[in-house]
Design an enzyme around this catalytic site. Structure first.
Site, PDB file in Angstrom:
ATOM      1  N   ALA A 199      -9.637  16.848   4.785  1.00 34.90           N
ATOM      2  CA  ALA A 199     -11.070  17.232   4.866  1.00 34.90           C
ATOM      3  C   ALA A 199     -11.226  18.375   5.896  1.00 34.90           C
ATOM      4  O   ALA A 199     -10.592  18.146   6.805  1.00 34.90           O
ATOM      5  CB  ALA A 199     -11.995  16.052   5.201  1.00 34.90           C
ATOM      6  N   LYS A 200     -11.987  19.163   5.598  1.00 29.21           N
ATOM      7  CA  LYS A 200     -12.321  20.298   6.629  1.00 29.21           C
ATOM      8  C   LYS A 200     -13.456  19.952   7.386  1.00 29.21           C
ATOM      9  O   LYS A 200     -14.764  20.457   7.097  1.00 29.21           O
ATOM     10  CB  LYS A 200     -12.560  21.504   5.821  1.00 29.21           C
ATOM     11  CG  LYS A 200     -11.956  22.774   6.882  1.00 29.21           C
ATOM     12  CD  LYS A 200     -11.861  24.121   6.028  1.00 29.21           C
ATOM     13  CE  LYS A 200     -11.731  25.398   6.714  1.00 29.21           C
ATOM     14  NZ  LYS A 200     -10.782  25.238   7.808  1.00 29.21           N
ATOM     15  N   CYS A 201     -13.361  18.883   8.094  1.00 26.59           N
ATOM     16  CA  CYS A 201     -14.358  18.352   9.181  1.00 26.59           C
ATOM     17  C   CYS A 201     -14.136  18.730  10.493  1.00 26.59           C
ATOM     18  O   CYS A 201     -12.906  19.005  11.110  1.00 26.59           O
ATOM     19  CB  CYS A 201     -14.727  16.941   9.007  1.00 26.59           C
ATOM     20  SG  CYS A 201     -13.185  15.969   9.484  1.00 26.59           S
ATOM     21  N   TYR A 235     -10.625  19.592  14.189  1.00 24.29           N
ATOM     22  CA  TYR A 235     -10.288  20.313  15.154  1.00 24.29           C
ATOM     23  C   TYR A 235     -10.662  20.096  16.508  1.00 24.29           C
ATOM     24  O   TYR A 235      -9.975  20.657  17.504  1.00 24.29           O
ATOM     25  CB  TYR A 235     -11.485  21.557  14.459  1.00 24.29           C
ATOM     26  CG  TYR A 235     -10.939  22.259  13.239  1.00 24.29           C
ATOM     27  CD1 TYR A 235      -9.826  23.143  12.891  1.00 24.29           C
ATOM     28  CD2 TYR A 235     -11.272  21.498  12.111  1.00 24.29           C
ATOM     29  CE1 TYR A 235      -9.554  23.557  11.942  1.00 24.29           C
ATOM     30  CE2 TYR A 235     -10.839  21.878  10.717  1.00 24.29           C
ATOM     31  CZ  TYR A 235     -10.060  22.867  10.706  1.00 24.29           C
ATOM     32  OH  TYR A 235      -9.570  23.214   9.380  1.00 24.29           O
ATOM     33  N   PHE A 258     -16.980  22.112   7.179  1.00 21.37           N
ATOM     34  CA  PHE A 258     -17.158  23.549   6.977  1.00 21.37           C
ATOM     35  C   PHE A 258     -16.141  24.060   6.186  1.00 21.37           C
ATOM     36  O   PHE A 258     -15.223  23.284   5.513  1.00 21.37           O
ATOM     37  CB  PHE A 258     -17.239  24.109   8.404  1.00 21.37           C
ATOM     38  CG  PHE A 258     -15.903  24.152   8.969  1.00 21.37           C
ATOM     39  CD1 PHE A 258     -15.446  23.199   9.840  1.00 21.37           C
ATOM     40  CD2 PHE A 258     -14.912  25.311   8.979  1.00 21.37           C
ATOM     41  CE1 PHE A 258     -14.216  22.924  10.383  1.00 21.37           C
ATOM     42  CE2 PHE A 258     -13.618  25.178   9.502  1.00 21.37           C
ATOM     43  CZ  PHE A 258     -13.302  24.021  10.470  1.00 21.37           C
TER      44      PHE A 258
END
Ligand code: PLP
Ligand code: COI
Length: 364
Positions: A202-204, A208, A78
């Protein structure tokens, strides 16, 4: 509608958009990420066919097969960026091309297809344009959340052959409830977020998910955010659960952890480094240990610490807690360097100041 990467966006009419008086009431105090605009963008990807079926239509639930790969193996990425209302009634986004490129890098790491930059930006422009009445006035902004996930119906572990890219938008105010004062952070000395060779840069979604237990620990300790240390030595400060971190010293210099593959290369981080250097401030991208942080806060060599990110903007950190004890940064409140960088950045983002780096992207 407009063409992008030879893909036409089909517009589907909304049968029942939010009535204006209801929208006005929502915009008075939107909070963060709990209320959403009327529309969303969807674009599908199928192996062998590429990106297709770009639609801007009513926002609503998405039907998903229970065997959709994302529900099992978390192949999801995202982005997050904001659109702002300008004094002339227009709207701008801040550095959307950077988000597009980071999205491509995240996709590469998660073995997902690359979404062309112009298609990513066009999707954002369509949504901001159609939901323009949802951009808050004043200090608020429209938080844009592009994301992509594996939609193939298959339980074997492999990269999906089908994906869905979606953009939703949420009018937002401040991320932290305590708007004016500094936040407190909990340093996680056991749980880590990302290891060398992993997906930290990475923005995965998985990153989170991995941060939540430590974030819960932080909340239990009365802290707004968790600070992660490196996974190898548990010594070097990396970043917060959803923000990068900066330190400002009595000699006027600043420091932030380097991008070594385990932290997210924040666009706010990069912008602050550039703005600070414009101001003649020395900024080091070098490792900083938790021990040094504590020692420098005690000696007074360290004057300020702040968190930064799209959601958090620049948020001063006042108190640091850990199982080894607590300490305070400066007088525990925001200080000069943080405030100066914060207002400089915000004034550029909101087109109240000149934009020397060409970061502001006009939507309309
Ligand atoms: N680090 C993490 C883990 C984040 O989630 C974010 C927010 O997106 C950031 C840093 C800051 O990135 P950016 O400034 O691009 O929003
Ligand atoms: C952002 O700042 O965009 C993020 O994704 C971080 C999250 C804390 C909302």
């Amino acid at each position: 509608m407009s063409q992008s990467s030879a893909l036409e966006f089909i517009r589907q009419a909304h049968p029942a958009p939010t009535p204006p008086d209801r929208r006005t009431a929502i915009l008075r105090d939107p909070g963060f990420g709990r209320v959403f605009t009327d529309h969303m963008v969807t674009i599908r990807y199928t192996e062998g066919k590429g990106w297709h079926d770009a639609v801007i239509g009513p926002r609503g639930p998405i039907a998903m097969d229970p065997a959709a790969a994302v529900l099992h193996y978390s192949q999801e990425i995202f982005e997050g960026l904001k659109a702002y209302r300008t004094a002339d009634g227009g709207a701008v986004m801040f550095r959307p091309g950077e988000n597009a490129r980071r999205f491509q890098k995240s996709a590469e790491r998660l073995a997902m297809p690359s979404l062309p930059e112009d298609l990513f930006v066009a999707a954002l422009e369509h949504l901001v344009s159609i939901d323009r009445d949802w951009i808050p006035e004043g200090d608020g902004s429209l938080y844009l959340r592009p994301f992509m996930f594996a939609s193939e119906v298959f339980l074997g572990v492999k990269p999906s052959s089908e994906y869905l890219f979606i953009v939703i938008a949420s009018p937002v105010g401040s991320y932290f409830k305590s708007k004016d004062s500094a936040v407190s952070v909990w340093v996680s000395q056991d749980l880590t977020r990302a290891a060398p060779g992993g997906t930290g840069a990475a923005k995965c979604g998985g990153n989170y998910a991995a941060s939540l237990l430590a974030q819960m620990e932080a909340a239990k300790e009365g802290c707004e955010q968790v600070v992660f240390l490196d996974a190898t030595e548990r010594r070097w400060i990396e970043e917060l659960g959803g923000m990068n971190i900066f330190f400002a010293f009595e000699d006027g210099s600043m420091q932030t952890p380097p991008l070594g593959g385990t932290i997210l290369p924040g666009i706010t981080r990069a912008s602050i480094i550039a703005l600070a250097r414009d101001m003649g401030i020395t900024v080091r991208e070098e490792p900083y240990s938790f021990d040094q942080w504590r020692a420098d806060a005690a000696s007074g060599r360290l004057k300020e610490t702040f968190a930064c990110g799209t959601a958090a903007v620049l948020t001063p950190i006042g108190t640091v807690r850990s199982r080894d004890g607590n300490f305070t940064i400066g007088n525990g409140r925001s200080a000069a360097q943080t405030e100066k960088l914060r207002s400089t950045l915000i004034d550029i983002q909101r087109t109240r100041a000149a934009d020397p780096h060409g970061w502001v992207h006009k939507v309309f």
